[in-house]
Each structure stands twice: as structure tokens, then as C-alpha cells.
Design an enzyme around this catalytic site. Structure first.
Site, PDB file in Angstrom:
ATOM      1  CD  GLU A  23      85.715  42.365  31.706  1.00 11.96           C
ATOM      2  OE1 GLU A  23      86.653  42.318  30.886  1.00 11.96           O
ATOM      3  OE2 GLU A  23      84.536  42.579  31.382  1.00 11.96           O
ATOM      4  CB  CYS A  39      82.854  43.175  25.045  1.00 15.47           C
ATOM      5  SG  CYS A  39      81.558  42.007  24.564  1.00 15.47           S
ATOM      6  CG  HIS A  76      83.790  40.163  28.731  1.00 15.38           C
ATOM      7  ND1 HIS A  76      83.389  41.442  29.054  1.00 15.38           N
ATOM      8  CD2 HIS A  76      82.868  39.703  27.858  1.00 15.38           C
ATOM      9  CE1 HIS A  76      82.285  41.732  28.413  1.00 15.38           C
ATOM     10  NE2 HIS A  76      81.936  40.697  27.673  1.00 15.38           N
TER      11      HIS A  76
END
Lengths: 209, 252
Positions: A188, A79, A186
Site C-alpha cells: 500500500e 509486514c 508494504h
């Protein structure tokens, strides 16, 4: 061993949880001497580019990251962490970046070429289009990942853009230059696709050990 | 292309999911972590947790819930309810939530939106708006305190104000439609979506997969939220998404 850079601007929790789920060995630190022990670095980040660079420079992490890459170490920016890899950003007035990848960070205008308004931030799930080879994409098919950002990378070196996402502009989503990698989205927070991408990064790092 | 998002909403009270979620397959239907994992598997794009605890202890428990959910969930989630200060936002976001949702507290003190946006970035700050049609106003009026109190704000004026102050997303609930299962309030959703530059989540009134399609096409919503129809298995996230795909709406 993975070192996660803690410079006060990342969602470290979710990144470290994702690594835990992958059984990766990692540690979190803001100390260049500690981080130097890592084979691969993850540079997370949420917030403003200028603030992030000030914090990195204050802790001399900018010098460390460049040296790490020069020595052949792997680096993954996520990011804002990806945006910091570029030369500069126009966010809150021009600010210099790490200059590991050519190009600059600019704001999504919110207006397409036909003068139709589109929404900023670019928030939600968007599909990756694979443009160039990257070890991060090994064994994967184009799939959806989760984006949240208002600024994006513009580069003339199209070969660094391994994958992009179609918004009202083409958004560089995965960038690769040598041992430096960046993801604008992202991983994750990107369900199974995100986990697979992180796994590929971990495999690369493991290969170096 | 950016997909339209489907967002199940879970009410949490004193650390437990309430409103009797009807999943026989779950070991513990009140466990937020287990339910979150279930909806992730189902293809939910995000989750919203609404803390309806009345007590201070309940709120403290919510932080633990957020930590547990963040530890196991690989999709984004928002936490709302009882967030009244920058300190509250810090607690919830540092525990691993991706966004916080402000409602009454933002109307009472709009500076809170700016404080949150400056500290965490707009992408973390959702402003939730409870709206009801008001004949005398000739528009929709903003309500607070779970819909119990009227305000002087007209909805369009308020959402513009919220976005100017740094809101990164609007979670828009139609009180007129909520619980009726007759569909989202399309006129309201469209009016709001066309007046702000940030994404709008439609909420209130979902009763079928077709209602989601309308919310995205006629209502111009970027995402749609529902609670009971998912919890009571009247439909599923999977079913809604396959219907939307057939209709040409881009979903994940």
C-alpha cells in the site's frame, strides 16, 4: 469480498485506501463470524509479534484464520501480518505464530558475514528478485517496493519464497504456500508496483467467488 | 540493494502548502494533496510535511491534511512540527501518516521518543536534529525551537541518545548549510551516519544534483531531503535521480 482483520495493530487506513482505489469490495472487522463471510482475508500489522499473537488469540482470530485457510480461503499477510504466518518469532522472547508457513522470524543482526555493520531497520525501497512462481507475480516485472522492518523470515523451504530482496542478507519479500500469501514490504506504500501486487491478490480472490 | 531515497519537504501552514511552490501546471499550488501526487509522479521516494502553523486551529487542520494525503498517496510520508505528546503522535499516525518527526519536544523530554517507539514501534519515530558548528565545543551543537535556541547537547551524543531511546531514523539538518545551496554538510552527515545504526536523512544545503551524490557517497547518508530546489524547479526529483543513476548510486 475482502475482509481486513482489525486486531488493533495494523495501519488499516492505508490498506483500505489502497483497496478503495482499486474499487475492491471490502470490510474491516475483528469478529470471526463476520470475517467468515469474506472470500479473501488481509492480515495487516505493525508492531511486535508477541503482542499481535496475544490479540489474535484473545479474539480467537488465530483459530478463524487457520480454518479459513483449511477451507480453501485466501489469506494475505502484510509486514508483521506476513511474519505471523510463520511458526515462531524470537522477538521479545520466543512466541508461537500461526504456523501456516514453515520457518521462523529472526532479527536482522546488523552485522554481515565479514563483520561489517549494516543499518537496522531495513527501511526504504528495495528491488524484488523473483525466485519462484506465484500467482501474485503474474504479469509483473521485478521492481522496487517499500520495506520497513527489523525482523525477517528464515525458512528451509526455499520454494515458498516467491520473491526476495537483497540487503546484507537475502530478505524473503513475498511468500506463497498454497492459498496463503505474505508480503514483508508494504504494497500500500509501494507506488504502482504495490498496487499491481494487490490487484493480483484481488483477482485471485475474485476467481474464487 | 536498498536504494538511496530522495525526499521533498513541504511546509504546511493552516492546512496550506507555503513557500510559494512554482508549478504552473497545478490547479492549486497550495493544495497538499495535489502537490503530494505531483511528487509521487516525479519519483519521490517519500515526502515530509512540516507543520509550521502557530495556532491550535492550524494543528487541527493538519490532521485533516494528513487524512487527505494518506487517502491518495501510495508512498510513505512523515509529519513533523508541533508534535509534543503521545496523544499528538496518535492523532497524526492514526490519520494515516507513516512516521512522525520529533524535534524540540524530544530534546525537552527525551522520554517522548521511548513512549512513541514503545507504542508504535521505532519505525514510526523520526528524530529531527537541527545542528550548527560550535567552535567552543569543537563539534556541532543541537538547536531547538526552529534553530532559535541553543541546547547543551553535542550532536553525536544527542543522536546516540535518541537512537538508544527508540528513534528509528534521524533527520539531520545543518543550519550552517541550510538555504546556502552550496551542498549538504558532508562532515556532519558522515559523523552522524557512522555513529548510529539507524538510517540518516541529510538535509540543508541542496543546490544541485551533484550535491545529492556527495551526500550519499562522502556523507554516507541513507536519504536526502530538499525543499526549495524542487519547489522552484531548479531541478527535479527525476533529474536528480537520473544523475545519480549515471554516477552509479542506486536509486529507484
Amino acid at each position: 469480498m475482502i475482509g481486513i482483520v482489525d486486531y488493533g495493530m495494523g495501519n488499516l487506513f492505508s490498506v483500505s485506501k489502497a483497496l478503495e482505489r482499486l474499487d475492491a469490495e471490502f470490510f474491516i472487522s475483528d469478529d470471526p463470524a463476520e470475517l467468515a463471510k469474506a472470500d479473501g482475508i488481509i492480515l495487516p500489522g505493525v508492531g511486535s509479534f508477541r503482542d499481535a499473537m496475544i490479540l489474535l488469540e484473545y479474539k480467537e482470530l488465530d483459530v478463524f484464520l487457520k480454518k479459513h485457510v483449511d477451507n480453501g480461503g485466501y489469506l494475505l499477510g502484510i509486514c508483521l501480518g506476513m511474519q505471523l504466518l510463520f511458526e515462531e518469532s524470537e522477538e521479545n522472547g520466543p512466541a508461537k505464530g500461526l504456523s501456516l508457513i514453515p520457518g521462523k522470524i529472526t532479527r536482522l543482526s546488523g552485522m554481515d558475514s565479514k563483520n561489517n555493520a549494516y543499518k537496522v531497520p531495513h527501511m526504504g525501497w528495495n528491488k524484488l528478485t523473483f525466485n519462484n512462481q506465484s500467482p501474485l507475480l503474474k504479469g509483473l516485472e521485478e521492481d522496487y517496493v517499500y520495506f520497513v522492518h527489523s525482523y525477517f523470515a528464515v525458512t528451509n523451504e526455499t520454494e515458498v519464497v516467491a520473491a526476495s530482496a537483497k540487503y546484507d542478507v537475502d530478505v524473503p519479500a513475498i511468500v506463497t504456500k498454497g492459498n496463503v500469501f505474505g508480503m514483508q514490504f508494504h504494497p500500500e506504500k509501494s507506488s504502482s508496483m504495490g498496487i499491481s501486487l494487490l490487484k493480483n491478490y484481488l483477482s485471485l480472490v475474485k476467481g474464487r467467488q | 540493494m536498498l536504494t538511496k531515497r530522495i525526499i521533498p519537504c513541504l511546509d504546511v501552514k493552516e492546512g496550506r502548502v507555503v513557500k510559494g511552490v512554482q508549478f504552473v501546471s497545478l490547479r492549486d499550488a497550495g493544495d497538499p494533496v495535489e502537490l503530494a501526487a505531483f511528487y509521487d509522479q516525479e519519483g519521490a521516494d517519500e515526502l515530509v510535511f512540516l507543520d509550521i502553523s502557530a495556532s491550535h486551529e492550524g494543528r487541527e487542520t493538519m490532521v485533516d491534511v494528513v487524512k487527505a494525503v494518506a487517502g491518495s498517496l501510495a508512498i510513505p510520508f512523515t509529519v513533523g512540527g508541533g508534535i509534543n505528546s503521545l496523544e499528538d503522535m496518535k492523532q497524526i499516525l492514526r490519520a494515516g501518516a507513516d512516521k512522525v518527526s520529533l524535534n524540540t519536544s524530544a530534546v525537552l523530554r527525551p522520554e517522548l521518543i521511548t513512549e512513541g517507539a514503545n507504542y508504535f514501534g521505532s519505525q514510526c519515530i523520526v528524530v529531527a536534529v537541527d545542528a550548527r558548528w560550535d567552535e567552543s565545543l569543537g563539534s556541532w551543537r543541537v538547536y531547538t525551537h526552529g534553530g532559535r535556541r541553543t541546547t547543551d547537547w553535542e550532536v553525536i551524543a544527542w543522536v546516540k541518545e535518541a537512537v538508544n531511546r527508540g528513534a528509528g531514523e534521524i533527520l539531520l539538518t545543518s543550519m550552517d548549510n541550510d538555504g546556502e545551496k552550496q551542498g549538504f554538510n558532508l562532515a556532519l552527515t558522515r559523523a552522524v551516519s557512522e555513529s548510529v545504526s539507524v538510517p540518516v536523512i541529510a538535509s540543508g544545503g541542496a543546490g544541485s544534483a551533484a550535491h545529492f551524490e556527495e551526500a550519499f557517497t562522502t556523507g554516507k547518508a541513507d536519504a536526502a531531503l530538499a525543499a526549495s530546489i524542487f519547489h522552484y524547479k531548479e531541478t527535479s526529483v527525476k533529474e536528480v535521480k537520473s544523475f545519480l543513476k549515471q554516477k552509479g548510486v542506486v536509486v529507484r
